[in-house]
Motif scaffolding. Structure first.
Motif, short mmCIF file in Angstrom:
data_model
loop_
_atom_site.label_atom_id
_atom_site.label_comp_id
_atom_site.label_asym_id
_atom_site.label_seq_id
_atom_site.Cartn_x
_atom_site.Cartn_y
_atom_site.Cartn_z
N ASN A 304 0.84 -1.19 0.00
CA ASN A 304 0.00 0.00 0.00
C ASN A 304 0.88 1.25 0.00
N PHE A 305 0.26 2.43 0.01
CA PHE A 305 1.01 3.68 -0.17
C PHE A 305 2.01 3.92 0.96
N TRP A 306 1.58 3.79 2.21
CA TRP A 306 2.43 4.15 3.33
C TRP A 306 3.65 3.26 3.43
N CYS A 307 3.45 1.98 3.27
CA CYS A 307 4.56 1.05 3.40
C CYS A 307 5.53 1.17 2.22
N THR A 308 4.99 1.33 1.01
CA THR A 308 5.84 1.41 -0.17
C THR A 308 6.67 2.69 -0.18
N THR A 309 6.02 3.82 0.12
CA THR A 309 6.75 5.10 0.10
C THR A 309 7.69 5.25 1.29
N SER A 310 7.56 4.39 2.30
CA SER A 310 8.46 4.47 3.46
C SER A 310 9.90 4.16 3.08
N VAL A 311 10.09 3.59 1.89
CA VAL A 311 11.45 3.38 1.38
C VAL A 311 12.17 4.72 1.25
N LEU A 312 11.41 5.76 0.88
CA LEU A 312 11.97 7.10 0.72
C LEU A 312 11.61 8.05 1.87
N VAL A 313 10.37 7.93 2.36
CA VAL A 313 9.89 8.81 3.43
C VAL A 313 9.66 7.99 4.69
N LYS A 314 10.40 8.27 5.72
CA LYS A 314 10.27 7.53 6.98
C LYS A 314 9.11 8.11 7.80
N TRP A 315 7.90 7.68 7.46
CA TRP A 315 6.69 8.24 8.04
C TRP A 315 6.68 8.13 9.56
N LYS A 316 7.09 6.99 10.09
CA LYS A 316 7.02 6.77 11.53
C LYS A 316 7.99 7.67 12.31
N ARG A 317 9.08 8.05 11.66
CA ARG A 317 10.06 8.91 12.33
C ARG A 317 9.68 10.38 12.23
N ILE A 318 9.16 10.77 11.10
CA ILE A 318 8.88 12.20 10.85
C ILE A 318 7.62 12.66 11.57
N PHE A 319 6.57 11.83 11.57
CA PHE A 319 5.26 12.25 12.08
C PHE A 319 4.89 11.47 13.35
N THR A 320 4.08 12.10 14.16
CA THR A 320 3.53 11.43 15.33
C THR A 320 2.37 10.54 14.89
N ILE A 321 1.94 9.65 15.79
CA ILE A 321 0.81 8.77 15.48
C ILE A 321 -0.44 9.59 15.19
#
Length: 515
Positions: A304-321
């Motif tokens: 899905n979008f979040w997991c695939t793009t996490s290769v480039l954008v570290k969503w869990k590190r940049i944003f809060t839950i």
């Protein structure tokens, strides 16, 4: 509409109950369904002879143990304690995290296990239970759920769907039944990996059939039950809401129609949640178990979008839950909104089926905490649309199978994976099975060749090579990227097809006015 004595010639989309009975006998669909259903059950039995999620893998095992443990808890504890963390119910060890209907299902299945093999569901001492008889009984609970819920729902859908269509070869109907009942992903997850998706998906199919039969109150009741069995069924909620709202707004008393639908939904929810409505604390406790945001926006490698793009954008590190929850909600709503608008504006049965697919795709691609198994939800409406979109069904099924390959590999289900994939392809290409349609053969051939070639190479690499120590999940990520690209293309295509229905309806209206 032309009528004959005792029955009517099918020329519109509304068919009465008496006409359905005549049509059933006249078409001989029951015999075809029975033969295919028996074969589909035998395939499920064959898959269940193989390993399951977490087999022989302590301390928590896997989904098989989770389902067995829920039977243990619901049998031995009062209903008010099922979702409460206590000395007798350690939530950290496979605590219930599905709505109450799943808990009731676990209770009744637990009664079945306790009658034949009490040791398999005894409190505390049954944890990690893996006796031969215990496993056999657990497998039978899934098989019976399929036979009692999913299969009858598919039969109801086939009646509702084909009764409103022009007469065609019986092989088309039989092929359509086979495509739904022999869905390889559903069989592998429920009867291999071990889950009960057949119940929530069966209730959803029944609700879809009720919509096609113009029985909106029945549809609301069945879909509410589906939501109360697995919260992932909410993937379909925007499509049901927009279609039923669009139909209600075109009736003589739209407010009354909406009110009736709302009362059925609220009544069903109240009935299912009754043991937890005595206090806000009890209600909130169950609700918190259904939305485990603390796990993060994704876990394993999901296409899905979040997991695939996490290769480039570290969503869990940049944003809060909290920020990710808002981002996920905004992306999900905005992507399924066009489909909803189309159905509110111009509701139709065919548009509703496309709406189910587009809504499920939006949730799969952008919602919070998506699992590999969630691809079963877009797959369901794609199989219902098999006669309209045969190539779409083939493509999404192959992509879905490949996206789940790492999960099935961990479960040691490679042999049934290959077998049911082959069965699906052979069934798809049955001579005269599906309607011949003019397709962009060069386009289809190019993309089919590219995808199949890449997937074959990745299958071989995954089975024969070890990834670099620095990137232990490299092969999983490559599979995820390939499947995500295909799901994105399919989502654009199905949204475009749904909006094209609007143009068709406008043209038909103009032709009627001219005549």
């Amino acid at each position: 509409m032309e009528r004959t004595k005792g029955r009517k010639v099918v020329k519109d989309k509304e068919v009465g109950d008496g006409d359905l009975c005549w049509w059933l006998v006249h078409k001989g669909i029951s015999a075809s369904f029975l033969c295919i259903a028996v074969f589909a059950l035998l395939v499920r039995v064959a898959i269940s002879l193989h390993p399951y999620s977490g087999a022989g893998n302590p301390p928590k095992y896997g989904d098989f143990e989770a389902q067995r443990h829920w039977m243990e808890i619901t049998l031995n504890l009062p209903v008010k304690e099922w979702y409460r963390n206590s000395t007798t119910n350690d939530i950290s060890y496979w605590g219930l995290d599905y709505p109450p209907l799943t808990a009731y299902q676990s209770y009744f299945h637990g009664l079945f296990l306790r009658f034949f093999h009490p040791e398999s569901v005894s409190l505390f001492t049954s944890r990690g239970h893996e006796s031969y008889l215990g496993k056999l009984l657990m497998r039978w609970t899934v098989l019976s759920s399929d036979a009692l819920v999913f299969f009858p729902a598919v039969f109801y859908f086939v009646l509702a769907y084909h009764s409103g269509r022009s007469n065609g070869p019986k092989t088309h109907i039989a092929w359509h039944i086979a495509m739904i009942l022999l869905s390889p992903c559903l069989m592998l997850i429920d009867h291999g990996h071990f889950q009960y998706n057949c119940i929530s998906l069966g209730l959803t199919v029944g609700a879809v059939a009720a919509v096609l039969s113009n029985k909106e109150l029945v549809a609301c009741f069945l879909f509410s039950l589906a939501l109360n069995h697995k919260q992932m069924t909410a993937y379909f909620a925007p499509a049901f809401f927009s279609h039923l709202l669009g139909k209600s707004l075109r009736r003589r008393n739209p407010v009354l129609e909406v009110l009736k639908l709302g009362l059925v939904v609220l009544g069903t929810f109240a009935l299912v949640w009754w043991p937890y409505l005595h206090s806000m604390e009890a209600f909130s406790r169950v609700l918190s178990r259904l939305a485990p945001f603390e796990r993060g926006i994704y876990e394993d490698y999901v296409a899905n979008f979040w997991c695939t793009t996490s290769v480039l954008v570290k969503w869990k590190r940049i944003f809060t839950i909290q920020s990710l929850k808002l981002l996920s909600l905004g992306a999900t709503v905005s992507t399924c909104l066009p489909s909803m608008v189309q159905q509110i504006w111009a509701p139709s049965n065919q548009g509703f089926l496309y709406g189910l697919l587009n809504s499920a795709f939006s949730f799969y691609m952008f919602s919070f905490q998506v699992h590999e198994k969630s691809i079963l939800l877009p797959l369901l409406p794609a199989s219902l649309l098999a006669l309209e979109e045969p190539f779409l069904l083939k493509w999404i099924t192959l992509c879905a199978l490949f996206s789940m390959f790492p999960l099935l590999y961990r479960d040691k289900l490679i042999l049934p994976y290959i077998a049911v994939s082959t069965l699906f392809v052979l069934t798809y290409y049955v001579p005269s099975g599906r309607q011949d349609r003019k397709e962009m053969h060069s386009f289809n051939s190019f993309f089919t060749t590219c995808f199949v070639s890449c997937s074959v190479v990745l299958h071989i690499v995954y089975l024969t090579m070890h990834p670099p120590h620095r990137y232990p999940f490299l092969f999983d990520a490559m599979i995820m990227l390939l499947c995500f690209s295909q799901f994105t293309l399919l989502a654009f295509y199905t949204n475009a097809k749904q909006w094209m229905l609007m143009k068709r309806s406008v043209l038909l209206d103009k032709e009627k006015k001219l005549h």
